[in-house]
Design a protein around this motif. Sequence first.
Motif, PDB file in Angstrom:
ATOM      1  N   VAL A 244      -7.786 -12.232  13.220  1.00 39.61           N
ATOM      2  CA  VAL A 244      -8.963 -11.408  12.972  1.00 39.61           C
ATOM      3  C   VAL A 244     -10.105 -11.933  13.831  1.00 39.61           C
ATOM      4  O   VAL A 244     -10.429 -13.124  13.780  1.00 39.61           O
ATOM      5  CB  VAL A 244      -9.385 -11.432  11.483  1.00 39.61           C
ATOM      6  N   LEU A 245     -10.699 -11.050  14.638  1.00 41.82           N
ATOM      7  CA  LEU A 245     -11.874 -11.415  15.408  1.00 41.82           C
ATOM      8  C   LEU A 245     -13.121 -10.971  14.654  1.00 41.82           C
ATOM      9  O   LEU A 245     -13.275  -9.798  14.329  1.00 41.82           O
ATOM     10  CB  LEU A 245     -11.870 -10.745  16.782  1.00 41.82           C
ATOM     11  N   ASN A 246     -13.995 -11.928  14.370  1.00 41.06           N
ATOM     12  CA  ASN A 246     -15.241 -11.683  13.671  1.00 41.06           C
ATOM     13  C   ASN A 246     -16.380 -12.047  14.613  1.00 41.06           C
ATOM     14  O   ASN A 246     -16.454 -13.181  15.081  1.00 41.06           O
ATOM     15  CB  ASN A 246     -15.290 -12.542  12.397  1.00 41.06           C
TER      16      ASN A 246
ATOM     17  N   LYS B 107       4.629  -7.308  13.252  1.00 44.96           N
ATOM     18  CA  LYS B 107       4.631  -8.706  12.794  1.00 44.96           C
ATOM     19  C   LYS B 107       3.527  -9.499  13.473  1.00 44.96           C
ATOM     20  O   LYS B 107       3.217 -10.607  13.064  1.00 44.96           O
ATOM     21  CB  LYS B 107       5.982  -9.355  13.065  1.00 44.96           C
ATOM     22  N   SER B 108       2.940  -8.942  14.529  1.00 40.42           N
ATOM     23  CA  SER B 108       1.807  -9.586  15.187  1.00 40.42           C
ATOM     24  C   SER B 108       0.747  -8.524  15.447  1.00 40.42           C
ATOM     25  O   SER B 108       1.061  -7.402  15.830  1.00 40.42           O
ATOM     26  CB  SER B 108       2.237 -10.277  16.482  1.00 40.42           C
ATOM     27  N   ALA B 109      -0.507  -8.911  15.203  1.00 41.90           N
ATOM     28  CA  ALA B 109      -1.597  -7.958  15.397  1.00 41.90           C
ATOM     29  C   ALA B 109      -2.917  -8.697  15.527  1.00 41.90           C
ATOM     30  O   ALA B 109      -3.096  -9.787  14.984  1.00 41.90           O
ATOM     31  CB  ALA B 109      -1.676  -6.974  14.232  1.00 41.90           C
ATOM     32  N   LEU B 110      -3.827  -8.085  16.244  1.00 40.64           N
ATOM     33  CA  LEU B 110      -5.195  -8.554  16.338  1.00 40.64           C
ATOM     34  C   LEU B 110      -6.055  -7.504  15.654  1.00 40.64           C
ATOM     35  O   LEU B 110      -6.021  -6.331  16.019  1.00 40.64           O
ATOM     36  CB  LEU B 110      -5.618  -8.715  17.799  1.00 40.64           C
ATOM     37  N   VAL B 111      -6.803  -7.918  14.641  1.00 39.27           N
ATOM     38  CA  VAL B 111      -7.686  -7.016  13.906  1.00 39.27           C
ATOM     39  C   VAL B 111      -9.102  -7.295  14.387  1.00 39.27           C
ATOM     40  O   VAL B 111      -9.584  -8.419  14.312  1.00 39.27           O
ATOM     41  CB  VAL B 111      -7.574  -7.245  12.376  1.00 39.27           C
ATOM     42  N   LEU B 112      -9.760  -6.273  14.887  1.00 44.11           N
ATOM     43  CA  LEU B 112     -11.121  -6.397  15.393  1.00 44.11           C
ATOM     44  C   LEU B 112     -12.082  -5.988  14.287  1.00 44.11           C
ATOM     45  O   LEU B 112     -12.168  -4.824  13.931  1.00 44.11           O
ATOM     46  CB  LEU B 112     -11.305  -5.524  16.635  1.00 44.11           C
ATOM     47  N   GLY B 113     -12.759  -6.967  13.705  1.00 40.37           N
ATOM     48  CA  GLY B 113     -13.707  -6.712  12.627  1.00 40.37           C
ATOM     49  C   GLY B 113     -13.291  -7.413  11.355  1.00 40.37           C
ATOM     50  O   GLY B 113     -12.112  -7.403  11.002  1.00 40.37           O
ATOM     51  N   CYS B 114     -14.249  -8.056  10.701  1.00 36.47           N
ATOM     52  CA  CYS B 114     -13.952  -8.853   9.515  1.00 36.47           C
ATOM     53  C   CYS B 114     -14.745  -8.354   8.314  1.00 36.47           C
ATOM     54  O   CYS B 114     -15.188  -9.133   7.475  1.00 36.47           O
ATOM     55  CB  CYS B 114     -14.247 -10.325   9.797  1.00 36.47           C
TER      56      CYS B 114
END
Length: 126
Positions: free
Chosen positions: A75-77, A45-52
Amino acid sequence: EDMVIRAEHFLVCTGSKPRPLVKFPWDGKFIITPREIAVLESLPKSALVLGCGAVGCEVATLLASVGGSGANIHVLNSYAKPFQDDDEDVSDFVEFILAEDGVELHNNAKLEFAKVHEAKGMVECR
């Protein structure tokens, strides 16, 4: 400004074929690639996605839609806008869709470190 984001899992999206990142090695449990999503017992239910890029945006919207209104997806871009080399309308549309899906986009962002705290079931990052 320092920012701390806590999540159950962190997903590393560096393109259609994940490439290993020395500073953030995936472990298949807390730090994963898109390939591991298919075998998770349940989606976080929680996540950090590296790359956009395409894969990162796809994974973020999937996690946000499956997680429902309680999902906490970031999302980290590393660039100023998503799909920076494409038409500005594309970037604006991607930003709009991510926001509509409840995904928080962080442009011009870099992940400095990620430390797994397995006993706590979390990953600390900055």
